[in-house]
Design a protein around this motif. Structure first.
Motif, PDB file in Angstrom:
ATOM      1  N   GLU A 168       0.833  -1.210   0.000  1.00 23.63           N
ATOM      2  CA  GLU A 168       0.000   0.000   0.000  1.00 23.63           C
ATOM      3  C   GLU A 168       0.865   1.257   0.000  1.00 23.63           C
ATOM      4  OE1 GLU A 168      -3.274   0.140  -0.277  1.00 23.63           O
ATOM      5  OE2 GLU A 168      -3.505  -2.029  -0.316  1.00 23.63           O
ATOM      6  N   LEU A 169       1.919   1.268   0.804  1.00 24.04           N
ATOM      7  CA  LEU A 169       2.828   2.408   0.844  1.00 24.04           C
ATOM      8  C   LEU A 169       3.468   2.642  -0.513  1.00 24.04           C
ATOM      9  CD1 LEU A 169       4.803   1.930   4.198  1.00 24.04           C
ATOM     10  CD2 LEU A 169       2.814   3.386   3.771  1.00 24.04           C
ATOM     11  N   ALA A 170       3.829   1.556  -1.166  1.00 24.17           N
ATOM     12  CA  ALA A 170       4.519   1.651  -2.456  1.00 24.17           C
ATOM     13  C   ALA A 170       3.645   2.244  -3.544  1.00 24.17           C
ATOM     14  CB  ALA A 170       5.018   0.272  -2.883  1.00 24.17           C
ATOM     15  N   GLN A 171       2.361   2.291  -3.308  1.00 22.56           N
ATOM     16  CA  GLN A 171       1.447   2.905  -4.267  1.00 22.56           C
ATOM     17  C   GLN A 171       1.151   4.359  -3.902  1.00 22.56           C
ATOM     18  OE1 GLN A 171      -1.760   0.136  -5.646  1.00 22.56           O
ATOM     19  NE2 GLN A 171      -0.812  -1.278  -4.210  1.00 22.56           N
ATOM     20  N   GLY A 172       1.971   4.898  -2.988  1.00 23.31           N
ATOM     21  CA  GLY A 172       1.882   6.311  -2.656  1.00 23.31           C
ATOM     22  C   GLY A 172       0.756   6.680  -1.726  1.00 23.31           C
ATOM     23  N   ARG A 173       0.249   5.724  -0.955  1.00 28.40           N
ATOM     24  CA  ARG A 173      -0.868   6.014  -0.062  1.00 28.40           C
ATOM     25  C   ARG A 173      -0.375   6.477   1.311  1.00 28.40           C
ATOM     26  NH1 ARG A 173      -3.057   1.265  -2.822  1.00 28.40           N
ATOM     27  NH2 ARG A 173      -4.654   2.036  -4.262  1.00 28.40           N
ATOM     28  N   ARG A 203      15.570   3.747   6.407  1.00 28.79           N
ATOM     29  CA  ARG A 203      15.506   4.966   7.204  1.00 28.79           C
ATOM     30  C   ARG A 203      14.105   5.541   7.333  1.00 28.79           C
ATOM     31  NH1 ARG A 203      20.353   8.986   5.694  1.00 28.79           N
ATOM     32  NH2 ARG A 203      19.309  10.062   7.380  1.00 28.79           N
ATOM     33  N   ASP A 204      13.302   5.441   6.285  1.00 25.63           N
ATOM     34  CA  ASP A 204      11.984   6.066   6.317  1.00 25.63           C
ATOM     35  C   ASP A 204      11.094   5.443   5.263  1.00 25.63           C
ATOM     36  OD1 ASP A 204      12.672   7.343   3.816  1.00 25.63           O
ATOM     37  OD2 ASP A 204      13.786   8.811   4.973  1.00 25.63           O
ATOM     38  N   ARG A 205       9.846   5.930   5.186  1.00 27.43           N
ATOM     39  CA  ARG A 205       8.868   5.335   4.287  1.00 27.43           C
ATOM     40  C   ARG A 205       9.231   5.543   2.820  1.00 27.43           C
ATOM     41  NH1 ARG A 205       3.618   6.579   5.875  1.00 27.43           N
ATOM     42  NH2 ARG A 205       2.811   6.234   3.791  1.00 27.43           N
ATOM     43  N   VAL A 206       9.955   6.608   2.503  1.00 25.61           N
ATOM     44  CA  VAL A 206      10.378   6.816   1.120  1.00 25.61           C
ATOM     45  C   VAL A 206      11.298   5.690   0.687  1.00 25.61           C
ATOM     46  CG1 VAL A 206      11.642   8.306  -0.450  1.00 25.61           C
ATOM     47  CG2 VAL A 206      10.112   9.310   1.235  1.00 25.61           C
ATOM     48  N   GLN A 207      12.267   5.345   1.549  1.00 26.33           N
ATOM     49  CA  GLN A 207      13.164   4.244   1.233  1.00 26.33           C
ATOM     50  C   GLN A 207      12.396   2.921   1.149  1.00 26.33           C
ATOM     51  OE1 GLN A 207      16.683   4.677   0.586  1.00 26.33           O
ATOM     52  NE2 GLN A 207      15.691   6.661   0.332  1.00 26.33           N
ATOM     53  N   ALA A 208      11.337   2.796   1.950  1.00 23.94           N
ATOM     54  CA  ALA A 208      10.514   1.583   1.894  1.00 23.94           C
ATOM     55  C   ALA A 208       9.811   1.467   0.548  1.00 23.94           C
ATOM     56  CB  ALA A 208       9.494   1.592   3.032  1.00 23.94           C
ATOM     57  N   VAL A 209       9.339   2.598   0.023  1.00 19.65           N
ATOM     58  CA  VAL A 209       8.685   2.599  -1.282  1.00 19.65           C
ATOM     59  C   VAL A 209       9.668   2.167  -2.365  1.00 19.65           C
ATOM     60  CG1 VAL A 209       7.650   4.067  -3.048  1.00 19.65           C
ATOM     61  CG2 VAL A 209       6.955   4.324  -0.666  1.00 19.65           C
ATOM     62  N   VAL A 210      10.848   2.736  -2.344  1.00 24.71           N
ATOM     63  CA  VAL A 210      11.859   2.377  -3.334  1.00 24.71           C
ATOM     64  C   VAL A 210      12.207   0.896  -3.210  1.00 24.71           C
ATOM     65  CG1 VAL A 210      14.226   2.786  -4.110  1.00 24.71           C
ATOM     66  CG2 VAL A 210      12.788   4.718  -3.420  1.00 24.71           C
ATOM     67  N   PHE A 211      12.360   0.409  -1.973  1.00 25.00           N
ATOM     68  CA  PHE A 211      12.677  -1.000  -1.748  1.00 25.00           C
ATOM     69  C   PHE A 211      11.600  -1.898  -2.346  1.00 25.00           C
ATOM     70  CE2 PHE A 211      11.910  -4.840   0.713  1.00 25.00           C
ATOM     71  CZ  PHE A 211      13.149  -5.473   0.637  1.00 25.00           C
ATOM     72  N   ALA A 212      10.344  -1.524  -2.178  1.00 27.62           N
ATOM     73  CA  ALA A 212       9.253  -2.353  -2.691  1.00 27.62           C
ATOM     74  C   ALA A 212       9.356  -2.544  -4.192  1.00 27.62           C
ATOM     75  CB  ALA A 212       7.910  -1.728  -2.311  1.00 27.62           C
ATOM     76  N   TYR A 213       9.779  -1.500  -4.889  1.00 23.38           N
ATOM     77  CA  TYR A 213       9.936  -1.604  -6.338  1.00 23.38           C
ATOM     78  C   TYR A 213      11.204  -2.358  -6.707  1.00 23.38           C
ATOM     79  CZ  TYR A 213       5.941   1.259  -7.563  1.00 23.38           C
ATOM     80  OH  TYR A 213       4.666   1.713  -7.741  1.00 23.38           O
ATOM     81  N   GLU A 214      12.290  -2.039  -6.038  1.00 20.39           N
ATOM     82  CA  GLU A 214      13.560  -2.678  -6.383  1.00 20.39           C
ATOM     83  C   GLU A 214      13.562  -4.158  -6.027  1.00 20.39           C
ATOM     84  OE1 GLU A 214      16.865   0.820  -6.382  1.00 20.39           O
ATOM     85  OE2 GLU A 214      16.428  -0.063  -4.429  1.00 20.39           O
ATOM     86  N   SER A 215      12.818  -4.543  -4.999  1.00 15.52           N
ATOM     87  CA  SER A 215      12.729  -5.951  -4.623  1.00 15.52           C
ATOM     88  C   SER A 215      11.673  -6.679  -5.465  1.00 15.52           C
ATOM     89  CB  SER A 215      12.367  -6.088  -3.147  1.00 15.52           C
ATOM     90  OG  SER A 215      11.063  -5.609  -2.911  1.00 15.52           O
ATOM     91  N   ARG A 216      10.950  -5.887  -6.272  1.00 23.53           N
ATOM     92  CA  ARG A 216       9.905  -6.406  -7.139  1.00 23.53           C
ATOM     93  C   ARG A 216       8.748  -7.011  -6.361  1.00 23.53           C
ATOM     94  NH1 ARG A 216      12.727  -9.945 -11.632  1.00 23.53           N
ATOM     95  NH2 ARG A 216      10.598  -9.958 -12.406  1.00 23.53           N
ATOM     96  N   LEU A 217       8.523  -6.482  -5.145  1.00 21.86           N
ATOM     97  CA  LEU A 217       7.328  -6.857  -4.399  1.00 21.86           C
ATOM     98  C   LEU A 217       6.105  -6.424  -5.204  1.00 21.86           C
ATOM     99  CD1 LEU A 217       5.954  -7.913  -1.836  1.00 21.86           C
ATOM    100  CD2 LEU A 217       6.183  -5.613  -0.865  1.00 21.86           C
ATOM    101  N   ILE A 218       6.222  -5.258  -5.830  1.00 18.63           N
ATOM    102  CA  ILE A 218       5.230  -4.828  -6.809  1.00 18.63           C
ATOM    103  C   ILE A 218       5.979  -4.328  -8.028  1.00 18.63           C
ATOM    104  CG2 ILE A 218       3.563  -4.174  -5.035  1.00 18.63           C
ATOM    105  CD1 ILE A 218       4.181  -1.286  -5.583  1.00 18.63           C
TER     106      ILE A 218
END
Length: 221
Positions: A168-173, A203-218
């Motif tokens: 959900e975070l990775a979709q900018g919510r 470090r923060d939710r921004v890095q979590a969003v990037v991680f979600a894409y780079e890990s191909r979770l989404i």
């Protein structure tokens, strides 16, 4: 205690303007000024400011490389990226390099000061709508890393609920939007986000969003 801020920009007038705004605040101090990435890294190591206002387009070492080095060498210092265009690819690169925030140079003084305070407090400063736009525009630049079955091993540390929150975070919510979609309280979502960051070493939710894409979770849209 006052928030120490290092101002980094290759334009003297902009540095002066930012410094004047900071100087008018009771809870902020302009720790110094730098006109290049190299100088930004050197002064950060010397002064250890709480926040660095980082321009990205500078001659020599740009703000992206400077951000990477600052995050690596001075992890207690937060970097707030300043850019001219809201869909500047440099901004996304800066977030991937470890910046905790993203702000337009034409932001109102009140917005700039609020962003500095948020970043200094450990929060990320990227509005959900901007996160979404950045990812939609630049996520396709993230390289494919083998077959889908090659999942990042760090994901195994997350519970199913935490993985769902990360998606959900990775979709900018926002936290409130995630809470509504998952039928949980906003406080519970904040707890999940905190645990996700701890488990993934982010470090923060921004890095979590990037991680979600780079890990191909989404996958990017």
């Amino acid at each position: 205690m006052a928030i120490d801020v290092l101002v980094v920009d290759d334009q003297p007038l902009l540095r002066m303007a930012f410094t004047m705004v900071l100087g008018a605040q009771d809870d902020m101090t302009a720790a110094g000024e730098a006109d290049s990435g190299e100088e930004a890294v050197r002064l950060t190591e010397l002064l250890r400011p709480d926040v660095v206002l980082m321009d990205v387009r500078m001659p020599g070492m740009d703000g992206i490389e400077a951000t990477r080095l600052i995050v690596e060498r001075c992890p207690e210092t937060r970097v707030l990226i300043l850019t001219t265009f809201d869909l500047d690819e440099y901004a996304f690169a800066g977030l991937r390099a470890g910046a905790s925030g993203f702000l337009l140079k034409n932001a109102l003084p009140a917005e700039l000061l609020a962003a500095i305070r948020s970043v200094a407090a450990g929060d990320a400063v990227v509005a959900p709508r901007i996160t979404r736009r950045l990812l939609e525009t630049f996520a396709h630049r993230i390289p494919e890393q083998g077959p889908v079955t090659d999942e990042d091993p760090r994901l195994a540390q997350l519970t199913e609920r935490e993985r769902g929150v990360l998606v959900e975070l990775a979709q900018g919510r926002s936290n409130a939007e995630v809470a509504a979609r998952l039928h949980l309280s906003e406080a519970t979502i904040k707890t999940h986000v905190s645990r996700i960051l701890t488990k993934l070493g982010l470090r923060d939710r921004v890095q979590a969003v990037v991680f979600a894409y780079e890990s191909r979770l989404i996958k990017p849209l």
